[in-house]
Design a protein around this motif. Structure first.
Motif, PDB file in Angstrom:
ATOM      1  N   LEU A  26       0.825  -1.208   0.000  1.00 47.83           N
ATOM      2  CA  LEU A  26       0.000   0.000   0.000  1.00 47.83           C
ATOM      3  C   LEU A  26       0.862   1.262   0.000  1.00 47.83           C
ATOM      4  CD1 LEU A  26      -2.758  -1.023   2.576  1.00 47.83           C
ATOM      5  CD2 LEU A  26      -2.949  -0.962   0.082  1.00 47.83           C
ATOM      6  N   ARG A  35      -6.432   4.744  -2.338  1.00 48.12           N
ATOM      7  CA  ARG A  35      -5.984   5.070  -0.979  1.00 48.12           C
ATOM      8  C   ARG A  35      -7.041   5.833  -0.197  1.00 48.12           C
ATOM      9  NH1 ARG A  35      -1.983   7.514  -3.853  1.00 48.12           N
ATOM     10  NH2 ARG A  35      -2.251   9.473  -2.712  1.00 48.12           N
ATOM     11  N   ASP A 147       1.856   3.400   8.547  1.00 46.83           N
ATOM     12  CA  ASP A 147       0.422   3.155   8.634  1.00 46.83           C
ATOM     13  C   ASP A 147      -0.040   3.676   9.994  1.00 46.83           C
ATOM     14  OD1 ASP A 147      -2.125   2.102   9.043  1.00 46.83           O
ATOM     15  OD2 ASP A 147      -1.665   0.178   8.122  1.00 46.83           O
ATOM     16  N   GLN A 169     -13.598  -2.031   3.129  1.00 49.01           N
ATOM     17  CA  GLN A 169     -12.862  -3.178   3.656  1.00 49.01           C
ATOM     18  C   GLN A 169     -12.304  -4.084   2.562  1.00 49.01           C
ATOM     19  OE1 GLN A 169     -14.520  -5.678   6.683  1.00 49.01           O
ATOM     20  NE2 GLN A 169     -15.364  -3.955   7.836  1.00 49.01           N
ATOM     21  N   ILE A 172      -8.780  -3.636   1.380  1.00 49.68           N
ATOM     22  CA  ILE A 172      -7.673  -3.844   2.314  1.00 49.68           C
ATOM     23  C   ILE A 172      -7.251  -5.310   2.267  1.00 49.68           C
ATOM     24  CG2 ILE A 172      -6.931  -3.632   4.715  1.00 49.68           C
ATOM     25  CD1 ILE A 172      -7.679  -0.993   3.480  1.00 49.68           C
ATOM     26  N   LEU A 176      -3.886  -7.656   6.603  1.00 49.74           N
ATOM     27  CA  LEU A 176      -3.864  -6.357   7.256  1.00 49.74           C
ATOM     28  C   LEU A 176      -5.198  -6.082   7.954  1.00 49.74           C
ATOM     29  CD1 LEU A 176      -2.233  -3.850   7.814  1.00 49.74           C
ATOM     30  CD2 LEU A 176      -2.987  -2.904   5.619  1.00 49.74           C
ATOM     31  N   MET A 177      -6.286  -6.523   7.327  1.00 53.14           N
ATOM     32  CA  MET A 177      -7.603  -6.332   7.940  1.00 53.14           C
ATOM     33  C   MET A 177      -7.699  -7.115   9.255  1.00 53.14           C
ATOM     34  SD  MET A 177     -10.076  -4.396   7.002  1.00 53.14           S
ATOM     35  CE  MET A 177     -10.959  -3.898   8.467  1.00 53.14           C
ATOM     36  N   TYR A 180      -5.935  -5.103  11.865  1.00 51.79           N
ATOM     37  CA  TYR A 180      -6.752  -3.974  12.319  1.00 51.79           C
ATOM     38  C   TYR A 180      -7.843  -4.445  13.282  1.00 51.79           C
ATOM     39  CZ  TYR A 180      -4.792  -1.133   8.454  1.00 51.79           C
ATOM     40  OH  TYR A 180      -3.970  -0.453   7.605  1.00 51.79           O
ATOM     41  N   LEU A 193     -12.586   2.191   6.497  1.00 51.59           N
ATOM     42  CA  LEU A 193     -11.324   2.404   7.205  1.00 51.59           C
ATOM     43  C   LEU A 193     -11.341   3.638   8.097  1.00 51.59           C
ATOM     44  CD1 LEU A 193      -8.566   0.973   7.312  1.00 51.59           C
ATOM     45  CD2 LEU A 193      -7.731   2.627   5.641  1.00 51.59           C
TER      46      LEU A 193
END
Length: 574
Positions: A26, A35, A147, A169, A172, A176-177, A180, A193
Motif C-alpha cells: 500500500l 488510498r 500506517d 474493507q 484492504i 492487514l484487515m 486492524y 477504514l
C-alpha cells in the motif's frame, strides 16, 4: 469520566509479517482513489482548525497536534502556518527547533505522497525564514511515513485534525484487515477504514483535547457505526456537528455525504449543530463564532443546540426539534413495521450476475430451475414493466441445493460457466456447493404479492408487484399476511415514512437517501385491525392512483397528526 486505554497495549504489539508486507504494498502502490485520498478546500480546513481551537492566539508551540493521514498537506501546511504565527507571538525567542519539534506529528502511508508533501513543507518553512537545515530537522521530527493504525506514536495530543481515508474493507488485504480487527474494537460489520482512524485518534487525545474531522456521515446512523457511537457517548463529548449538505467541501466530487464533527475528551454535554450554506471566509468565520461554546448561543437559523445527541449505540438524530418530537411520539404509540405483521427483505445476490441472470426465455435450464426476475429498471415508471430477465435457481423447495444429476440442462449450463462461478468467495469457501447463489432463493416469494423499493432514491419509490417475479438484490421488498399491500403502499409513500427514513438513514450526494432494510424496519405502523374500514379504502385508493397528496391526507388521519405535526412534515395534508 472513566477513560479506557486498553487500545494502547494492543497497538504496542508488533504486526504480523503478512500485515507488514501488505503495508509495504500500500505504501508503494495505488492511486489516490484506491488510498481513499480526498483533498479538502483551504477555507474548510481553516474552518475545522478554528472549530477545534487550533488558533494562533494560543501558545500552540506548547501544545501538540496530530494529523493522521496528511496526504498533500491540506491540513498540515495551514496548521504549521498557525503554529509559526503563535510561536512568533508567544515564544521566548529561543531555538525554533527545540520549541517546535514536539508540536506536530503527521502520518502518511503512501511513500511518494509523503516525499512530495515533505518537500512542500520544507519549501514553506524556508520561505517563512526558517533556515534550510532547521526546516529539514523539523520535517524529520514532525513527519512519520507509516500506517497510522499500526504506528507507535508517543504521548497524547491536544488536537487531532484531518480528513481520514475513506476506504472500503474489500480493498484492504486480508492479513492487514485481521491486524486492524485485533487492535480496534470499533471495526464492526462492513465498517470502512475511517472508523478505526477515528477510534485511534480519539484515544490519543489528551484530557480536554479536541478532534476535528471532516468525513462521511454514514457511521453516525448506520449499523456499522454503532460501536464507535458507543465509544463517543461513553468517553467523549460530541461538541459540534456541521452539516455540509450540498456544499463542495473537497477539490473533487464525492458520493458520500460529508459532515464535520468536533469531539472532545471531556465530560459529555450538549451539541451545537450548524448548517454550512456556502464556502467563503466570511460565512465560515461567522458560523465558527456561532458554534463556539465560549459565547451564549444567539437565536439564529444557522445553529441550534441539542441535548443527548450521543446516547449509547443509538443513531445520532440531528434533525429539527419538531420533527424529532413527532418521531418520538410515533415511536411510543405504534409498533415497529415488522411487529405490525410486515416483513422486510432484500432480493437475491448471485455473486456472478452475468452467469445466473439473463433473458428468461433464453436461459437454457429446466423451467423449474429459473424464475422471472424484477430489477430497478423494471419499476422506473412506478409500475412493473418487466424487461424479460430471469434468474437461475439452484435450490430446491426445501432441501437446499438441487442434485445436478437430476437436472441435466442446469448441470450443462453451470459446468459451462464453472470457471467464472468458482471465482466467487462463496464458491471457494464451499466447493461442494460451488453453484449456489450468494443468497438462498425461496421460489415461493415469486408468487407472493410484495412492495418493491430501490435502495437509493431522493423520495420514496414504492411499487406494487402482484406476485409474479423474484426481486433482484438492488431491490428491497415488503410482504405482509395482515396488512393490505395497497394500503401499506400509501403509508410507505407518505411523508411519515419519509420522516423515519430521512432521520435514521444516511444521505448521499444530491440529497438521495438509502431506503435500506435497517431503516425501513424503523417505521412505525398501526395494526391492520385498528384501521377503520373507510380509512382502509381511502389508503388503497390513494396508492392505486399514486396520488401522493391523497396518501398524505389518509396517512395523517391514520396516525392522528395534529396541525402542528403536519406542519413539521412540510404540509398540512389538507
Amino acid at each position: 469520566m472513566q477513560l479506557n486505554f486498553d487500545l494502547f497495549a494492543n497497538a504496542a504489539q508488533p504486526a504480523s509479517r503478512a500485515a507488514l508486507a501488505a503495508v509495504e504494498v500500500l505504501a508503494s502502490q495505488g492511486g489516490a482513489e484506491a488510498r481513499g485520498a480526498v483533498f479538502t478546500r483551504r477555507e474548510v480546513v481553516d474552518f475545522i482548525l478554528d472549530l477545534a481551537g487550533y488558533t494562533p492566539n494560543k501558545p500552540l508551540h506548547k501544545q501538540r497536534l496530530l494529523e493522521p493521514s496528511f496526504g498533500g498537506g491540506d491540513f498540515l501546511l495551514p496548521a504549521v502556518e498557525r503554529l509559526l504565527t503563535a510561536w512568533r507571538t508567544h515564544g521566548d525567542g529561543g531555538s525554533i527547533f527545540n520549541a517546535l519539534k514536539d508540536a506536530v506529528r503527521a502520518v502518511e502511508l503512501h511513500r511518494d505522497t509523503f516525499q512530495t508533501t515533505r518537500r512542500s513543507l520544507v519549501e514553506y518553512l524556508t520561505a517563512s525564514d526558517v533556515g534550510l537545515q532547521t526546516a529539514n530537522r523539523l520535517a524529520d521530527a514532525w513527519l512519520v511515513q507509516d500506517d497510522f493504525l499500526l504506528a507507535l506514536l508517543e504521548g497524547q495530543f491536544d488536537y487531532v485534525v484531518g480528513n481520514p481515508p475513506y476506504v472500503r474493507q474489500e480493498l484492504i488485504p486480508e492479513a492487514l484487515m485481521r491486524e486492524y480487527r485485533a487492535r480496534y474494537s470499533t471495526i464492526y460489520d462492513r465498517a470502512d477504514l475511517y472508523i478505526p482512524f477515528i477510534e485511534h485518534s480519539l484515544r490519543m487525545l489528551a484530557p480536554g483535547g479536541a478532534l476535528g474531522f471532516i468525513c462521511a456521515d454514514r457511521w453516525m446512523k448506520n449499523r456499522y457505526g454503532a460501536p464507535l457511537r458507543k465509544l463517543v457517548a461513553e468517553q467523549f463529548h460530541l461538541k459540534m456537528y456541521v452539516d455540509m449538505d450540498g456544499i463542495d467541501a473537497f477539490h473533487q466530487e464525492v458520493a458520500a455525504y460529508p459532515a464535520i464533527t468536533v469531539i472532545c475528551r471531556e465530560p459529555n454535554g450538549s451539541t451545537r449543530i450548524g448548517h454550512c450554506s456556502e464556502i467563503s471566509v466570511l460565512s465560515l468565520a461567522k458560523l465558527a463564532a456561532l458554534l463556539d461554546f465560549s459565547s451564549p448561543l444567539v437565536d439564529c437559523a444557522e445553529v441550534r443546540e441539542m441535548q443527548d445527541v450521543a446516547v449509547g449505540e443509538a443513531p445520532w438524530l440531528i434533525e429539527s426539534s419538531d420533527q424529532l418530537a413527532l418521531l418520538h411520539r410515533l415511536e411510543k404509540q405504534f409498533p415497529l413495521l415488522e411487529d405490525a405483521g410486515c416483513k422486510v427483505g432484500i432480493g437475491v445476490a448471485t455473486g456472478a450476475d452475468k452467469v445466473f441472470i439473463g433473458n428468461y426465455a433464453a436461459l437454457d435450464v429446466e423451467s423449474e430451475c429459473k424464475l422471472p426476475l424484477v430489477t430497478t429498471r423494471d419499476i422506473q415508471s412506478g409500475e412493473v414493466e418487466w424487461r424479460g430477465q430471469g434468474v437461475i435457481n439452484p435450490f430446491g423447495n426445501a432441501d437446499g441445493l438441487v442434485d445436478l444429476d437430476t437436472y441435466p440442462r442446469l448441470q450443462r449450463y453451470l459446468e459451462k460457466h464453472k470457471a467464472q462461478i468458482m471465482q466467487r468467495h462463496c464458491a471457494q469457501k464451499n466447493p461442494t456447493g460451488w453453484y449456489r447463489t450468494i443468497d438462498r432463493i425461496f421460489p415461493a416469494l415469486s408468487s407472493k404479492p410484495k412492495l418493491l423499493i430501490p435502495d437509493i432514491k431522493g423520495e420514496a419509490h414504492i411499487v406494487y408487484e402482484a406476485g409474479e417475479f423474484y426481486p433482484h438484490h438492488n431491490l428491497y421488498f415488503v410482504t405482509s399476511d395482515t396488512w393490505d399491500l395497497r394500503a401499506l403502499q400509501a403509508v410507505l409513500l407518505s411523508s411519515i415514512s419519509h420522516l423515519f427514513v430521512a432521520i435514521y438513514s444516511t444521505k448521499m450526494r444530491g440529497g438521495y437517501m438509502r431506503f435500506q432494510a435497517q431503516y425501513l424496519r424503523r417505521i412505525r405502523l398501526p395494526h391492520w385491525h385498528d384501521v377503520p374500514e373507510a380509512l382502509r379504502e381511502e389508503l388503497r385508493d390513494a396508492a392505486i392512483r399514486r396520488d401522493l397528496d391523497a396518501c398524505n391526507r389518509a396517512v395523517f388521519s391514520l396516525y392522528g397528526l395534529t396541525l402542528d405535526e403536519r406542519a413539521a412534515l412540510g404540509g398540512n395534508g389538507g
